[in-house]
Design a protein around this motif. Structure first.
Motif, PDB file in Angstrom:
ATOM      1  N   LEU A  84       0.870  -1.170   0.000  1.00  0.00           N
ATOM      2  CA  LEU A  84       0.000   0.000   0.000  1.00  0.00           C
ATOM      3  C   LEU A  84       0.908   1.221   0.000  1.00  0.00           C
ATOM      4  O   LEU A  84       1.659   1.432   0.956  1.00  0.00           O
ATOM      5  N   GLU A  85       0.858   1.975  -1.048  1.00  0.00           N
ATOM      6  CA  GLU A  85       1.743   3.136  -1.222  1.00  0.00           C
ATOM      7  C   GLU A  85       3.186   2.783  -0.866  1.00  0.00           C
ATOM      8  O   GLU A  85       3.871   3.514  -0.157  1.00  0.00           O
ATOM      9  N   GLY A  86       3.612   1.640  -1.320  1.00  0.00           N
ATOM     10  CA  GLY A  86       5.003   1.233  -1.150  1.00  0.00           C
ATOM     11  C   GLY A  86       5.306   0.485   0.137  1.00  0.00           C
ATOM     12  O   GLY A  86       6.366  -0.115   0.278  1.00  0.00           O
ATOM     13  N   ALA A  87       4.390   0.479   1.088  1.00  0.00           N
ATOM     14  CA  ALA A  87       4.640  -0.199   2.375  1.00  0.00           C
ATOM     15  C   ALA A  87       4.015  -1.595   2.356  1.00  0.00           C
ATOM     16  O   ALA A  87       2.881  -1.760   1.912  1.00  0.00           O
ATOM     17  N   GLU A  88       4.766  -2.584   2.819  1.00  0.00           N
ATOM     18  CA  GLU A  88       4.295  -3.970   2.790  1.00  0.00           C
ATOM     19  C   GLU A  88       3.161  -4.199   3.793  1.00  0.00           C
ATOM     20  O   GLU A  88       3.377  -4.173   5.006  1.00  0.00           O
ATOM     21  N   LEU A  89       1.960  -4.400   3.269  1.00  0.00           N
ATOM     22  CA  LEU A  89       0.797  -4.628   4.131  1.00  0.00           C
ATOM     23  C   LEU A  89       0.908  -5.926   4.912  1.00  0.00           C
ATOM     24  O   LEU A  89       0.495  -6.015   6.059  1.00  0.00           O
ATOM     25  N   LEU A  90       1.460  -6.941   4.258  1.00  0.00           N
ATOM     26  CA  LEU A  90       1.429  -8.289   4.833  1.00  0.00           C
ATOM     27  C   LEU A  90       2.281  -8.410   6.099  1.00  0.00           C
ATOM     28  O   LEU A  90       2.148  -9.374   6.834  1.00  0.00           O
ATOM     29  N   GLU A  91       3.126  -7.417   6.337  1.00  0.00           N
ATOM     30  CA  GLU A  91       3.933  -7.429   7.561  1.00  0.00           C
ATOM     31  C   GLU A  91       3.293  -6.610   8.676  1.00  0.00           C
ATOM     32  O   GLU A  91       3.819  -6.533   9.781  1.00  0.00           O
TER      33      GLU A  91
END
Ligand code: ADP
Ligand code: MG
Ligand code: MG
Length: 251
Positions: free
Chosen positions: A64-71
């Motif tokens: 999401l906007e470059g940030a890893e959601l899954l973490e």
């Protein structure tokens, strides 16, 4: 806004693979729709993005906007700007809708490093947003979703979405429970909240909802993957001919 690459997911409890390499890119300002036969993994995709328990990601990423959601923890995802409207909204007896929404908003504000909203400022904001969406703010005084009609639950969901000002909104609609009025509510809400800095992913079984929402891009999901991507004409094709033609092309 949202970029999913080669996402593979299986159930935590059984060795059942559900998502088999989902690739999806949703640009800011756009509305994407996902259609597909029952059991193709559409709801699983939205649950995994929201961080629901019970699934194991075996491969891939979702940013999401470059940030890893899954973490991220589910509440961190919400703070980062993800909003998921559930197919079946939960009822929470004993908790006022107002308290619920204010708590959710303040948790999100805290995670974003913003000050809490006072009760007065919150009330003012609810009234403002409700008015803009032509929603009766009286609903806010009742316990969360208890005894709400289908239409009221939808109104509530749209109001929550407006209050939380998410960047990426995911709506998973069965349609089965959505009558024409409720469908209009959802589409009016989405259309009112469309914005250059926001994107929508609308999951739906039928074309009807898309008559009102007008997606920019339509994806077909089958057997745990996005198998075809096109414009709004793809939804019309499904409405007319079902999935058989599309699926025979791609297998
Ligand atoms: P869709 O929303 O496209 O109808 P789902 O994501 O609900 O599809 O389901 C995809 C597949 O995964 C289906 O075969 C479904 O039965 C299975 N599935 C999803 N969640 C579970 C679960 N918790 N336990 C067992 N099977 C599941
Ligand atoms: Mg289903
Ligand atoms: Mg589903």
């Amino acid at each position: 806004m949202l970029e999913i690459n080669n996402l593979h997911v299986k159930l935590e409890e059984e060795d059942k693979v559900i998502l088999r390499g989902v690739d999806l890119k949703v640009e800011a300002g756009s509305v994407h729709a996902i259609m597909g036969p029952n059991g193709s993994g559409k709801s699983t995709l939205s649950y995994v993005l929201a961080g629901r328990d019970g699934y194991t990601v075996t491969e891939g990423s979702a940013k999401l906007e470059g940030a890893e959601l899954l973490e991220m923890e589910p509440e961190e995802r919400a703070a980062a700007g993800l909003f998921l409207a559930f197919q079946y909204p939960v009822e929470i007896p004993g908790v006022g809708n107002m308290t619920f929404l204010r708590t959710a908003m303040n948790a999100q504000r805290k995670a974003r490093g913003q000050d809490e909203l006072s009760a007065g400022d919150f009330l003012k904001l609810v009234r403002e947003k409700a008015k803009a969406l032509k929603i009766d703010a009286d609903m806010m005084k009742r316990p969360v979703n208890v005894g709400f009609s289908g239409g009221e639950k939808k109104r509530n969901e749209i109001l929550q979405m407006a209050m939380l000002e998410p960047r990426m909104c995911i709506l998973d609609e069965t349609d089965s429970g959505l009558d024409v009025d409720a469908m209009k509510l959802v589409s009016d809400g989405v259309n009112a909240l469309r914005d250059a800095g926001r994107a929508f992913l609308v999951i739906t079984h039928y074309q009807r909802l898309l008559d009102h929402i007008h997606p920019d891009v339509v994806h077909i999901m089958a057997n745990g993957r996005i198998v075809k991507t096109g414009g709004p004409e793809l939804a019309l094709e499904v409405e007319k001919n079902g999935y058989a033609d599309i699926l025979s092309e791609v297998v």
